[in-house]
Scaffold this active site. Structure first.
Site, PDB file in Angstrom:
ATOM      1  N   LYS A  50       0.979  -1.102   0.111  1.00  0.00           N
ATOM      2  CA  LYS A  50      -0.027  -0.184   0.135  1.00  0.00           C
ATOM      3  C   LYS A  50       1.117   1.309  -0.128  1.00  0.00           C
ATOM      4  O   LYS A  50       0.501   2.155  -0.715  1.00  0.00           O
ATOM      5  CB  LYS A  50      -0.851   0.064   1.276  1.00  0.00           C
ATOM      6  CG  LYS A  50      -2.245  -1.056   1.101  1.00  0.00           C
ATOM      7  CD  LYS A  50      -2.734  -1.100   2.399  1.00  0.00           C
ATOM      8  CE  LYS A  50      -4.198  -2.060   2.292  1.00  0.00           C
ATOM      9  NZ  LYS A  50      -4.732  -2.319   3.636  1.00  0.00           N
ATOM     10  N   GLN A  93      -4.989  -1.844   9.679  1.00  0.00           N
ATOM     11  CA  GLN A  93      -4.569  -3.159   9.146  1.00  0.00           C
ATOM     12  C   GLN A  93      -5.540  -4.244  10.078  1.00  0.00           C
ATOM     13  O   GLN A  93      -4.616  -4.285  11.159  1.00  0.00           O
ATOM     14  CB  GLN A  93      -3.079  -3.392   8.701  1.00  0.00           C
ATOM     15  CG  GLN A  93      -3.107  -4.683   8.240  1.00  0.00           C
ATOM     16  CD  GLN A  93      -3.645  -4.978   6.812  1.00  0.00           C
ATOM     17  OE1 GLN A  93      -3.852  -3.711   6.079  1.00  0.00           O
ATOM     18  NE2 GLN A  93      -4.251  -5.794   6.606  1.00  0.00           N
ATOM     19  N   ASP A 101     -11.486   2.785   4.270  1.00  0.00           N
ATOM     20  CA  ASP A 101     -11.704   1.228   4.092  1.00  0.00           C
ATOM     21  C   ASP A 101     -13.381   0.869   3.707  1.00  0.00           C
ATOM     22  O   ASP A 101     -13.600   0.128   3.365  1.00  0.00           O
ATOM     23  CB  ASP A 101     -11.178   0.573   5.433  1.00  0.00           C
ATOM     24  CG  ASP A 101      -9.955  -0.192   5.009  1.00  0.00           C
ATOM     25  OD1 ASP A 101      -9.710  -0.684   3.812  1.00  0.00           O
ATOM     26  OD2 ASP A 101      -9.391  -0.692   5.943  1.00  0.00           O
TER      27      ASP A 101
END
Length: 293
Positions: A52, A96, A119
């Site tokens: 990422k 995460q 997200d």
């Protein structure tokens, strides 16, 4: 049969974003800034977060990696989240998953500012998605929608069967495919581990989106000719003949099912690469929303 090439499509999207970022720079604007929070040192998570950060650099975003020890308390992590929420330089961030067992994931996700939740997991954003309002769509479902759109896969009036009801893929896909517009306008059946005689649904499906995590689950005798297959499954399967000692396998028996498909995603190289690209697209959207404010 046409391959839905997620790797190529993700690169196309990244190039499109890079052009927009350059235009922002040229106009003297602020470039998007994405942060990734990682707790502990889980190998798969580190790899994913690393890619990422590299993708951010590739397209001209600012990026920050917030690496925290496995032993961090829930209170300390919530304090860090508050800090990120209040950081004006930051457009969006992700936490995460999975988090260590002593931390309540739900509590952490709820603490993220919905306007920075790139997200798309916060209930505020999930609700807006269901109500067809402007919001951040979870990256994997967003990626699937982009593949369907860019390959001009017909979805209106089609019967879509979703296998798996996770909050990250299955449930949002069932909502997105039934929304008005293209892709969408589909008649959706959401199946899961408690569904009886699942093949009765899959055999009648025009489009199958499977996110089970069971290697080679969907066989050729469970689908009809001309079916569109989106395989979100990704499992490491031991294979002594492979130099790595394993192969990455999807939920679909690709060799057999592809012979009956009109479109199909490969694993790897299908849905996977799209996820990071859509996270970047959400971050660009967050920057634009913040600029409007």
């Amino acid at each position: 049969m046409q391959l839905l090439d997620g790797k190529k499509t993700a690169e196309d999207i990244k190039n499109e974003i890079a052009i927009e970022v350059q235009a922002i720079k040229d106009a003297g604007g602020k470039v998007p800034h994405l942060a990734a929070v990682i707790v502990g040192n889980d190998g798969a998570s580190l790899t994913y977060v690393g890619s990422k950060v590299r993708s951010c650099q590739q397209i001209g975003f600012d990026s920050t990696l917030v690496s925290l020890p496995e032993t961090i308390t829930e209170v300390e992590l919530l304090a860090k989240i508050k800090e990120l929420n209040e950081d004006d330089d930051l457009d969006g961030y992700i936490v995460q998953l999975p988090l260590p067992k002593h931390i309540d994931e739900q509590k952490i996700l709820m603490a993220i500012d919905p306007d920075k939740d790139v997200d798309g997991f916060h209930p505020t954003n999930f609700g807006k998605m269901a109500l067809e309002m402007e919001t951040f769509i979870p990256a994997t479902p967003f990626g699937i929608m982009q593949l369907l759109e860019r390959y001009k896969v017909e979805t209106a009036g089609k019967h879509t069967v979703v296998i798996g009801r996770s909050h990250i893929v299955g449930r949002p896909m069932s909502i997105l495919m039934s929304r008005k517009g293209n892709p969408g306008d589909s008649t959706v059946t959401l199946t899961h581990s408690r569904t009886k005689n699942i093949e009765e649904f899959t055999k009648n499906a025009d489009i199958i989106i499977t996110a089970l995590g069971v290697p080679n689950y969907l066989k050729a005798n469970m689908v009809k000719d001309g079916v569109v297959i989106i395989d979100v499954g990704i499992t490491r399967v031991e294979d002594a003949t492979n130099p790595k000692g394993y192969v990455i396998t999807g939920d679909v028996d690709f060799d057999e099912v592809s012979k009956k498909s009109s479109f199909i995603t490969p694993v790897p190289g299908g849905v996977g690469p799209m996820t990071i690209a859509m996270l970047l697209k959400n971050t660009l959207q967050a920057r634009k929303m913040r600029a409007r404010k």
